[in-house]
Design a protein around this motif. Sequence first.
Motif, PDB file in Angstrom:
ATOM      1  N   LEU A  47     -35.828  33.964  28.589  1.00  0.00           N
ATOM      2  CA  LEU A  47     -36.397  33.991  27.693  1.00  0.00           C
ATOM      3  C   LEU A  47     -36.631  35.742  26.534  1.00  0.00           C
ATOM      4  O   LEU A  47     -36.441  36.615  27.737  1.00  0.00           O
ATOM      5  CB  LEU A  47     -37.984  33.826  28.086  1.00  0.00           C
ATOM      6  CG  LEU A  47     -38.132  32.731  29.222  1.00  0.00           C
ATOM      7  CD1 LEU A  47     -39.251  32.917  30.207  1.00  0.00           C
ATOM      8  CD2 LEU A  47     -38.620  31.207  28.258  1.00  0.00           C
ATOM      9  N   ASN A  53     -47.667  42.505  25.651  1.00  0.00           N
ATOM     10  CA  ASN A  53     -47.872  41.200  25.446  1.00  0.00           C
ATOM     11  C   ASN A  53     -47.539  40.703  26.706  1.00  0.00           C
ATOM     12  O   ASN A  53     -46.766  40.001  26.585  1.00  0.00           O
ATOM     13  CB  ASN A  53     -48.546  40.770  24.003  1.00  0.00           C
ATOM     14  CG  ASN A  53     -49.152  39.833  24.042  1.00  0.00           C
ATOM     15  OD1 ASN A  53     -50.064  39.719  25.323  1.00  0.00           O
ATOM     16  ND2 ASN A  53     -49.712  39.232  23.382  1.00  0.00           N
ATOM     17  N   ALA A  54     -48.370  40.747  27.566  1.00  0.00           N
ATOM     18  CA  ALA A  54     -48.181  40.390  28.412  1.00  0.00           C
ATOM     19  C   ALA A  54     -47.962  38.355  28.702  1.00  0.00           C
ATOM     20  O   ALA A  54     -47.274  37.755  29.393  1.00  0.00           O
ATOM     21  CB  ALA A  54     -49.222  39.715  29.801  1.00  0.00           C
ATOM     22  N   SER A  55     -49.156  38.107  27.547  1.00  0.00           N
ATOM     23  CA  SER A  55     -48.971  36.493  27.483  1.00  0.00           C
ATOM     24  C   SER A  55     -48.142  36.466  26.305  1.00  0.00           C
ATOM     25  O   SER A  55     -47.442  37.417  25.640  1.00  0.00           O
ATOM     26  CB  SER A  55     -50.168  35.243  27.007  1.00  0.00           C
ATOM     27  OG  SER A  55     -50.521  36.037  25.857  1.00  0.00           O
ATOM     28  N   GLY A  56     -47.740  35.200  26.022  1.00  0.00           N
ATOM     29  CA  GLY A  56     -46.518  35.086  24.915  1.00  0.00           C
ATOM     30  C   GLY A  56     -45.080  35.224  24.732  1.00  0.00           C
ATOM     31  O   GLY A  56     -44.653  35.475  25.866  1.00  0.00           O
ATOM     32  N   ILE A  57     -44.240  34.690  23.676  1.00  0.00           N
ATOM     33  CA  ILE A  57     -42.680  34.084  24.224  1.00  0.00           C
ATOM     34  C   ILE A  57     -42.383  34.185  22.743  1.00  0.00           C
ATOM     35  O   ILE A  57     -43.062  33.217  21.815  1.00  0.00           O
ATOM     36  CB  ILE A  57     -42.773  33.230  25.137  1.00  0.00           C
ATOM     37  CG1 ILE A  57     -41.727  33.119  24.572  1.00  0.00           C
ATOM     38  CG2 ILE A  57     -42.839  32.059  23.589  1.00  0.00           C
ATOM     39  CD1 ILE A  57     -41.100  31.838  26.265  1.00  0.00           C
ATOM     40  N   LEU A  58     -40.968  35.237  22.139  1.00  0.00           N
ATOM     41  CA  LEU A  58     -40.492  35.212  21.332  1.00  0.00           C
ATOM     42  C   LEU A  58     -39.534  34.209  20.871  1.00  0.00           C
ATOM     43  O   LEU A  58     -39.991  33.565  20.293  1.00  0.00           O
ATOM     44  CB  LEU A  58     -39.757  36.708  21.040  1.00  0.00           C
ATOM     45  CG  LEU A  58     -40.700  37.690  21.399  1.00  0.00           C
ATOM     46  CD1 LEU A  58     -39.395  39.776  21.557  1.00  0.00           C
ATOM     47  CD2 LEU A  58     -41.201  37.763  20.015  1.00  0.00           C
ATOM     48  N   TYR A  60     -36.668  31.162  23.076  1.00  0.00           N
ATOM     49  CA  TYR A  60     -36.464  30.606  24.717  1.00  0.00           C
ATOM     50  C   TYR A  60     -34.692  30.061  24.251  1.00  0.00           C
ATOM     51  O   TYR A  60     -34.288  29.734  22.927  1.00  0.00           O
ATOM     52  CB  TYR A  60     -36.486  30.091  25.627  1.00  0.00           C
ATOM     53  CG  TYR A  60     -36.601  28.703  24.590  1.00  0.00           C
ATOM     54  CD1 TYR A  60     -38.417  28.385  23.435  1.00  0.00           C
ATOM     55  CD2 TYR A  60     -36.595  27.721  24.730  1.00  0.00           C
ATOM     56  CE1 TYR A  60     -38.274  27.250  23.654  1.00  0.00           C
ATOM     57  CE2 TYR A  60     -36.869  26.649  24.038  1.00  0.00           C
ATOM     58  CZ  TYR A  60     -37.602  25.832  23.169  1.00  0.00           C
ATOM     59  OH  TYR A  60     -37.946  25.102  22.897  1.00  0.00           O
ATOM     60  N   LYS A  85     -34.498  33.125  34.480  1.00  0.00           N
ATOM     61  CA  LYS A  85     -35.003  32.254  35.272  1.00  0.00           C
ATOM     62  C   LYS A  85     -33.989  30.679  35.824  1.00  0.00           C
ATOM     63  O   LYS A  85     -33.482  29.452  34.985  1.00  0.00           O
ATOM     64  CB  LYS A  85     -37.106  31.858  34.875  1.00  0.00           C
ATOM     65  CG  LYS A  85     -37.315  32.516  34.409  1.00  0.00           C
ATOM     66  CD  LYS A  85     -38.643  32.790  34.115  1.00  0.00           C
ATOM     67  CE  LYS A  85     -40.037  33.829  34.049  1.00  0.00           C
ATOM     68  NZ  LYS A  85     -40.838  34.297  35.003  1.00  0.00           N
TER      69      LYS A  85
END
Lengths: 883, 277
Positions: A47, A53-58, A60, A85
């Motif tokens: 990922l 920002n702790a949330s969100g994802i660029l 994967y 992971k």
Amino acid sequence: MKTNIITYCILIGIFVLMSSMFVVGQTVITGEVISVQHEKLSGISVLALPTRNASGILTYAITNDAGIYQLSFKSSADSVFVAFKSLNFKDTTIALLNRSQKLDIILPPDVFEIKEVSVKGYPISVRGDTINYVVNSFARANDRSIADVISRMPGFEVTELGQIYYQGKPIQKYYIEGMDLLEGRYALANNNLPHKSVGSVEVLQNHQPIKMLEDKIASDGTSINIKLKNDVAITGTLYAGAGFSPFLHDVNLTPMLFNKKQQIITTWQSNNIGNDLNTQHQPLVFSNGELQGYKNRKPELLGILQISNPQIEKQRYLDNNANLVSYNHLLKIKNGRELKINSSFYSDKIKENGQVATSYFLNNDTVAFTETTQNKYYNKSLSTDLIVTQNEKSRYLTNKFSINKFWDSEEGLVRNEDKLVQKAETPHFSLANDFDILLPVKRNFIRVYSFVDYNNSPELLSFSPGVFEDILNNGQPYGKTIQNITEKNLLTHNFLQYTLTRKPWIFESEPGIRLKYQDLQTSIVKDLETIREDSLRNNLSWNFSELYFSETIKYEKDRIRLSLDLPLNFQHYGISDKIHTTPDEIQKWLFTPSVSFKYEFNGFWIWRMGAKYNQKLGDVSSLEQGYVLSSYRQFKKGINQLSEKKGWRYNLGLEYKNPISGFFSTVSWISNYSANNLLLKQKVNSDGLLFYEVFEKENRAIFDNLSLTANQYLVNLQATIDFKAYYNRNKKKYLLNDHLGWLTNKAYILHPGISINRWRKVDIAYSYRLQLMRQKSEQAEISVIDQKHEGSLFYTPEKRHLLGFSFEYYETRQSGQKHSTTFFANFLYHLKPSKSKLKYKFEVRNIFNQSEIISYFNSDISLTRSGYSIRPRQFLVTVSLGL
Amino acid sequence: MKIYLIISILLILNTAKAQEFTNIDTVLFNCKYFYEFKQDSTDVNSVRNAVMVLQVGKHLAKFINENKMFSDSILFSHKDEPFTQAKMHKILPLIQGAPTHIYTRYRLYYNYPKKGKTLMSGYFNKQQLEVIEDNSIKWKVEEESDTVILGYKCLKANTELWGRKFEAWFAPDIPIFYGPYKFIGLPGLVLKVSDHQNQHCFTLIEIKKEQGIHPIYFVDNNYTEVSPKDFVKALEIYIANLYSRVSQNDGIVLNSDETKARSLNNLKSRNNFIEKY
């Protein structure tokens, strides 16, 4: 040249680097993921995460078989996190500058510890093999009985009669608090038990009703258990309907009591609207998970001459006045033992009126007569079963003791040129005991079954004025004739069952024994005086014993199924005839093998074939050598030997199914060749009186049947059309007035239909049936054409309302006669207000007030045209209420 | 309803007989989903539900109605016994006690028969069918959306499939790249999926680690391979045939006009399979 290429590459490289530095450009991160042992790791989630920002994802990626991943994303941030992971390797997160680069990584092993979660308290919960449905979660405002609620639970379907289907198949056991009070009649409870008394419904999935067999063998049914809210519950139901004309009533009152030690359900039902209550009185037979229908507890030996029932729905013509009371009580005693009584009393008064015209076709002549018949049937019967069951881990045993008593009588008035009153009394008494025990043998089980039954039927049939004067009274008219028949029998059937399996072979063995003692006496009484002549009475008894061993061998592999049945019977009859000469002993070995074969090919076709050899000996009644009056027109007698029928039966079938094009079709052919050692000798005199005798003559009969069915779904119309066609041929020898001939019956049936389901609130169906029946004998050729149009229309504007209209149009015509038609139509309106405990139903039956239906029936030598009176136009309003 | 009478015991016998079980993996995780769906697209009250199980193995996963899984496992445990009446007596009630709505009567295998493929099998109108597809759903992960489901931080992803728009919530912290129905391929277990009209909704209700002992089996029935569209068509024809048999009293005789009308309505209302074409 070489340097040129290198320069070129460097330039491109610089360009790429520059562009990523000045513009928010595409960042591409690729790499390889390997383990400590240098294995390439596939299926690792990679990922790209923003750092701020702790949330969100660029973006994967998941590594491929070579352990390679590629992430490409756009971000203006200076740096990003890349997280690895997986289930079996350590979660690893690496911070990187936000630029395209290669990132190879070695992951150390680690076991992913998941945080186990489970949501509690949702309406369906599963505990091992038990599924628990919380009733409150499924109940709606206008639900009344538990059946209403169960029908909404996933997997369940409930019929209007309250029978439960689970995943499309009927359940076998219906327990209330673990007790099986009603057995097959559980619908009584299901339909009448208010859902408010019930806490939950348990589905016992891996449930074996016989505790001894738990985890070993299950019987053939699924069980459900009703858990009540309270330990003690008194509840029930009531509905009542009324209508005209004449005054109509339909009442059902069903109170119940449940507690931990015992359960009681009683019911009273009464109607004169044509609902046959006898079906609730007779026990329903379930076998192999399928409904086998109602078991008749009484043999029919004598009876007044009935008008043949028309081939329409019984409710259209049944003129009844029926009452049914039943009492069911279950008591728990110690050690898993239960004592149960199921008792029911039924009484009914049925009327039957009609016009009957019969023609007998003789060699040079036709004898015809017309009669008006008014019959009344008074039925009264009581049946009681007492059942003891012990159901424990160490033992399973059940014993059922039944008493049945019938006080039935019939009365009829026949008008032709004269008047004749016929009366019959057909009481019956039976005692039966059913015993079933299971014994473990290694890993299998042996079942021992024993059945004992005693029956007594002293029946009589009387006529006034007296009949058959020529034979019984030297041609002089006289007052009254009575035919008496008393039949008593005691029978027992016992067997063992055992199965052995050696894949792909299966061997099933069943040795068994049947014994039957039977006593039959007949006599004729003329004006209160019994006729002593031997030719008019019978007094015989016999001991029948049968030992059998039945072996079934099956072969099942891939797409082939082969089965071979090899039953071998030894039958012995010890006969004592006190009046006529009959052999004292008859014995016979019977071997009736059969074979069946099934083969499936390419998924669309199934081919079946089979053959069976039949051999069957007749019943004691064929030994009646003295005449018996079976009706005011019929005199009948047997012969001093048993009838024996043998022959072959073949079948062949082909099935095609294509579920995607929606076309299904079957073709099948059945052929039966049989030979009988005895032939019926029929004599008709000019008064239309019939004399039946039997004499020894080998004779053959052939029966053929060809049938075709096809079914197509039309996608555009959202309609299904189907088509059926049958052809039957039946050819046999017959003997009429000393003239031997062949009789051929042929029947052709065409039956197309259509149903349309494209409309949301409207259902339409229509079908047509054409039946052509042809009979050819030496004396006559008859042909009868029947046509039937049938259709229905239902309109459901919303759930609370239902409007229905259905019709049937019949036309029947005998060749050379004018046709007769009947047009039935029914109307229905049903209302179920959403917040009321009450349900309302309004019906108009037989809107066009048709009064009779004409049908034709043929025997070997005659044709009967019957006009049966049907129920007139009637209006009915029903209100139902839950207590 | 009595309509199901026609799905006779014999039929079950036949299907059960033909089945071959192949052990294809062992269970590492069991995930249960509560599946709520409207069987009738026009009726908000037509909600039905089922419990579905996702069995996750080392290389592949299987998705199946819990009750169907149960009946399969019974058949599996008896697979080496020849098919006798005694066996049938043993098995039948167990199979019968498995309610599966017609819309959940399939078995789904991910990464089977090979990696990257999804196999779905079903049995309609006496025919065993299978669909083999690539598992390549185009997901659009929303960057800024998160929520917590069952204690797991979840991200939202969108996709458009079979004429419906779906949104899925997945947990990047659970490195299981599967989900309910055909919703797989996200970097984390899918905990919830529903379409925009909320007609089909899968919600995770349980996740458990297993010992890797219980097998995941493939049930082989000599399938005929069809396209996804034809699979749905076969399902629709199956329902239409039941409808026709009820309305024409063909082998299924209901005791009153009222019952008949109600069962017709019930059948007709099954018009909303998750895949619509």
